[in-house]
Design an enzyme around this catalytic site. Sequence first.
Site, PDB file in Angstrom:
ATOM      1  N   PRO A 138      86.960  36.713  75.731  1.00 22.26           N
ATOM      2  CA  PRO A 138      85.953  35.652  75.610  1.00 22.26           C
ATOM      3  C   PRO A 138      84.780  36.017  74.705  1.00 22.26           C
ATOM      4  CG  PRO A 138      85.666  36.779  77.684  1.00 22.26           C
ATOM      5  CD  PRO A 138      86.896  37.377  77.035  1.00 22.26           C
ATOM      6  N   CYS A 139      85.052  36.103  73.409  1.00 17.71           N
ATOM      7  CA  CYS A 139      84.002  36.489  72.466  1.00 17.71           C
ATOM      8  C   CYS A 139      82.900  35.430  72.387  1.00 17.71           C
ATOM      9  CB  CYS A 139      84.583  36.762  71.088  1.00 17.71           C
ATOM     10  SG  CYS A 139      85.343  35.339  70.324  1.00 17.71           S
ATOM     11  N   HIS A 140      83.176  34.231  72.918  1.00 14.62           N
ATOM     12  CA  HIS A 140      82.114  33.217  72.952  1.00 14.62           C
ATOM     13  C   HIS A 140      80.985  33.632  73.890  1.00 14.62           C
ATOM     14  CE1 HIS A 140      85.042  32.143  76.074  1.00 14.62           C
ATOM     15  NE2 HIS A 140      84.023  31.628  76.745  1.00 14.62           N
TER      16      HIS A 140
END
Length: 192
Positions: A138-140
């Site tokens: 989940p790089c967001h």
Amino acid sequence: MAERGYSIFDTGIGRCAIAWSPAGIIGVQLPEMREIDTRRRLYQLYPDARELAPPANTQAAIDGITALSRGMVCDFADVALDMTGIPTFNQRVYAYVRTIPRGETRTYAEVAAGVRASGATRSVAQAIARNPFMIIVPCHRVLEAGNYADKISAFGGAISKRRLLSIEGTSRMPGKTLFDVLLPVAPPRPHP
């Protein structure tokens, strides 16, 4: 070379794509503006992948991405990723980012400290920008200094970090809003 596959699937944010190898997920493509663009991007990244029915590991990832896009809680801890060809530092970053809980964010500097590379903020940012495992890694949830949530990786399609964080129910999404961009505050004028 072992067979690679891909699948296009519906989510609450549009038609996503996922590619896999026998070892695990090799990439997730969030929706572009049109499905043909999503397919084109996937083909550019994985030209040897064929459209196939997803195996169990991939179906678990699809189910999780679909659930998350509809605001439900999901867990990708058991989804296997194929990290072949991914630099060791990036693998460390992705492993750390997978531990960031839903509803929380970290800065690039905090991730660098978390992987015991405090001076490597720029390297963390580059690893995040190259994340092929959107949503699963989940790089967001990783924001720029100043906590801006405007950018997403090259595999992000037309979806913004801000939108993904909103779907996840992140209560505080710092950063610029559309209002801030369109109507910036003018700097104070000097007195004559």
